[in-house]
Design an enzyme around this catalytic site. Sequence first.
Site, short mmCIF file in Angstrom:
data_model
loop_
_atom_site.label_atom_id
_atom_site.label_comp_id
_atom_site.label_asym_id
_atom_site.label_seq_id
_atom_site.Cartn_x
_atom_site.Cartn_y
_atom_site.Cartn_z
N ASP A 333 0.82 -1.22 0.00
CA ASP A 333 0.00 0.00 0.00
C ASP A 333 0.85 1.26 0.00
OD1 ASP A 333 -2.39 -1.38 -0.08
OD2 ASP A 333 -2.68 -1.36 2.09
N ARG A 410 -4.89 6.28 -3.07
CA ARG A 410 -3.46 6.31 -2.75
C ARG A 410 -2.66 7.06 -3.81
NH1 ARG A 410 -3.42 3.67 1.89
NH2 ARG A 410 -4.70 1.79 2.10
#
Length: 450
Positions: A333, A410
């Site tokens: 991530d 993100r």
Amino acid sequence: MCFFLIRPAAGLRGRICFSGDKSIAHRSAIISALSSSKVVISNFPANQDCLSTIEVLQKLGVDICFRKSNNKRFPGLLVTVHGKGLKNLKRPQSGRLFIAESGTTLRLVLGVLAGCNFRASIKVGRSLGRRPMLRVNLPLRLMGAKITSKVRMKGAKSEEYAPLTIQGGGLKSINYKMPVASAQVKSAVLLAGLCAKGKTAVIESVKTRDHTERMLKLFGAPVEIKKNSVSVEALDKLVSPGAITIPGDISSASFFIVAAAVFRNSSLIIKNVSLNPSRVGFLRVLKRMGGKIRIKKYNNKFSRFEPAGDIFVSTSRLSGVNISAKQVPSLIDELPILMVAASLAKGKSVFHGVGELRFKETDRIESMRSNLARMGVDIKVVPSKYGEDVIINAPSELYAAILRSFNDHRTAMSLIIAALAARDESILDDVSCIDKSFPDFLSTLKAILI
């Protein structure tokens, strides 16, 4: 869609607390719902993905209520879950569930439904409908669940996608060797294993985040861990620990940690953040790059299950880094924001075996490559024995650009940090996608900019 103007920043100063870790929150809600009594969860994040998990559990008959907290140290929601037990979930009205865009919700709930003796149909949002599901459907089928889903050909191979239908119940245990490193798939199999006859084991070639194993232990499940093998046995009930406090989200913190490291005149303290060993690969990489980072660990009751503490970070001189394919699952991530750090470091950085980034909310290899290239970064994607590698030869500075979020949270947050470090004003096409994981991102950032 609303265009967002980003001006260069002088630095970051202050101390901040984050809502609870997203990965831990999903698991705390799901496993609490399967427990035998009430669980009170503090610092539950109010993002779209985690609220999707709560909504799905409510449709399965679980009584859940939540309210805002006035505790500044734990700014997330206070959630009360009245557990239904392992075998008392109800078939949703009309037999259908809608899971918007949360991949964690979809895959973990699928593992739960595999143990339920009813049939349910699951529909999803457009982006989630493009994410591969054979990796989780296959082991659950081996355990006895009947799953039908959309099938498409990818070259000579077929892949499966949502929407899908599952008929659970009557599960048997399996020993499953994971072909793809995925904490979500591992978690789905372990959750199904709670209702399967015998011992269910998952063998990983690369260790992934272990929040599910830790949470199951907290609730008294017979979990056994041996090297890269995790197993669980069926049991009559999960026992509520009474209360859970979720530490702050380390993935959310990563954007601010990189910002404090690359901006001049920065000094930042992040309080009560998750320090789970399977999640701090990002910090190890940034330290190798020269990041000035100090960690103070807590020693309290819950931190023995989920380590937490404070992180201190200040302006640093970063150098290029080589990230191996084995490291990638522990920082999957954080790879987009690490690409920003590499773009502002001295020298060459190589990210090996990052092909899994193509199967997130968007193709994050392409979203980061195209945007950083617009900002003047020498960034290439090359085939290798690990699949795909990203190579960055850092420029002396980043240039302002018109940037695209690709509707990915993100990507958007990483680009905002990059634009704050750029030479002039940049424009990002959309920031609404940030609400998926971190709705307070912009207000938190604004409060510490100098």
